[in-house]
Design an enzyme around this catalytic site. Structure first.
Site, PDB file in Angstrom:
ATOM      1  CB  THR A  26      -0.976   0.042   1.195  1.00 21.67           C
ATOM      2  OG1 THR A  26      -0.255  -0.187   2.402  1.00 21.67           O
ATOM      3  CG2 THR A  26      -2.068  -0.990   1.050  1.00 21.67           C
ATOM      4  NE  ARG A  34      -8.047 -10.445   2.480  1.00 20.28           N
ATOM      5  CZ  ARG A  34      -6.772 -10.603   2.169  1.00 20.28           C
ATOM      6  NH1 ARG A  34      -5.980  -9.568   2.077  1.00 20.28           N
ATOM      7  NH2 ARG A  34      -6.277 -11.800   1.972  1.00 20.28           N
ATOM      8  CD  GLN A 103      -0.316 -12.674   4.104  1.00 25.33           C
ATOM      9  OE1 GLN A 103      -0.307 -11.630   4.748  1.00 25.33           O
ATOM     10  NE2 GLN A 103      -1.200 -13.615   4.319  1.00 25.33           N
ATOM     11  CG  HIS A 121      -1.404 -15.256  -1.276  1.00 20.07           C
ATOM     12  ND1 HIS A 121      -1.903 -14.263  -0.473  1.00 20.07           N
ATOM     13  CD2 HIS A 121      -1.532 -16.397  -0.568  1.00 20.07           C
ATOM     14  CE1 HIS A 121      -2.312 -14.782   0.672  1.00 20.07           C
ATOM     15  NE2 HIS A 121      -2.092 -16.073   0.641  1.00 20.07           N
ATOM     16  CB  CYS A 132       0.220 -26.083 -24.095  1.00 20.67           C
ATOM     17  SG  CYS A 132       0.597 -24.331 -24.355  1.00 20.67           S
ATOM     18  CB  CYS A 150      -2.402 -20.397 -25.150  1.00 19.83           C
ATOM     19  SG  CYS A 150      -0.825 -21.124 -25.578  1.00 19.83           S
ATOM     20  CB  CYS A 153      -2.692 -24.669 -27.638  1.00 22.35           C
ATOM     21  SG  CYS A 153      -3.022 -24.265 -25.912  1.00 22.35           S
ATOM     22  CB  SER A 192      -4.685  -7.244  10.456  1.00 22.14           C
ATOM     23  OG  SER A 192      -5.242  -8.120   9.508  1.00 22.14           O
ATOM     24  CG  ASN A 214      -0.222  -3.976  11.309  1.00 24.98           C
ATOM     25  OD1 ASN A 214       0.036  -3.898  10.103  1.00 24.98           O
ATOM     26  ND2 ASN A 214      -1.436  -4.198  11.757  1.00 24.98           N
TER      27      ASN A 214
HETATM   28 ZN   LIG Z   1      -1.341 -23.228 -24.744  1.00 24.05          ZN
END
Ligand SMILES: [Zn+2]
Length: 240
Positions: A26, A34, A103, A121, A132, A150, A153, A192, A214
């Protein structure tokens, strides 16, 4: 002064691990998704919360609408690393910091020069064809119209970001546990600590230099050896 204790922890250790939440980003003007809300240009999206939109089910069922939200609320191509990212990269370069566990999915730690970044994450910078597994960068996603497909493919491309309902990668979690359990100084910032897996990972730390940075209090304040209720930038600005 608390900040002097923090500086002493840093200067006396060669095994620091940092765990960061949304608050790290931030300060680079990347909002915590969120809190993402407001009017969506796509009327389908206004019926759903960010958590619902960023779920595996929604991605599979409403891929076009998912990308409409994702591209406007999750990708910040112009964001730059801030003082915290830069200080952590320098601590790693000097051999004091062993890993950054994050995160966030924006890749700003790597942009600042950090090498050992554990992305719980995933990252918006990695995207794969679901058919593929060909890799695509973030610009390919941004330049796509509607649903990114893609080039080889025509399979649907999925960001390498852990969506709601999806499990965290076991190797990534194990690596985090490994660094945390061996850490001398463990710094947690910008979270948090109310969401999995942050809360669970704390329990693996065995040392006596747990630092929580924090702006507000967290459920784990009683476990911390040092609490700094200031912005991350203010704290890390005192290091470099
Ligand atoms: Zn592909």
């Amino acid at each position: 002064m608390s900040i002097d204790i923090f500086k002493e922890f840093i200067s006396s250790s060669n095994n620091i691990v940092f765990f960061g939440g949304a608050g790290v980003s931030t300060e680079s003007n990347i909002p915590d998704f969120r809190s993402a809300n407001g009017l969506y240009s796509d009327s389908t999206l206004s019926k759903y919360s960010p958590e619902e939109i960023l779920s595996h089910t929604f991605f599979m069922k409403h891929t076009k609408e998912f990308y409409s939200f994702y591209k406007s609320k999750m990708i910040y191509s112009n964001a730059k690393p801030n003082k915290t990212h830069i200080a952590l990269a320098r601590l790693e370069e000097s051999g004091k910091l062993k890993a950054v566990i994050t995160q966030n999915v924006d890749g700003l730690h790597q942009a600042a020069g950090s090498k050992n970044v554990i992305e719980l994450h995933g990252s918006v910078n990695r995207n794969y064809c679901m058919n593929c597994h060909k890799y695509f960068n973030v610009n390919y996603i941004l330049d796509s119209f509607d649903i990114p497909k893609c080039s080889e493919c025509q399979g649907v491309i999925k960001p390498d970001v852990v969506l709601y309902e999806e499990v965290l990668d076991t190797e990534v979690l194990n690596a985090s546990v490994n660094y945390i359990s061996k850490a001398d100084v463990f710094i947690i910032g910008g979270t948090s600590l109310s969401v999995y897996p942050a809360a669970g990972l704390i329990s693996y730390y065995k040392g006596n230099k747990l630092v929580l940075i924090n702006k507000s209090s967290t459920p784990y304040d009683n476990k911390a050896n040092l609490i700094l209720n200031s912005s991350l930038g203010e704290v890390f600005n005192t290091i470099y």
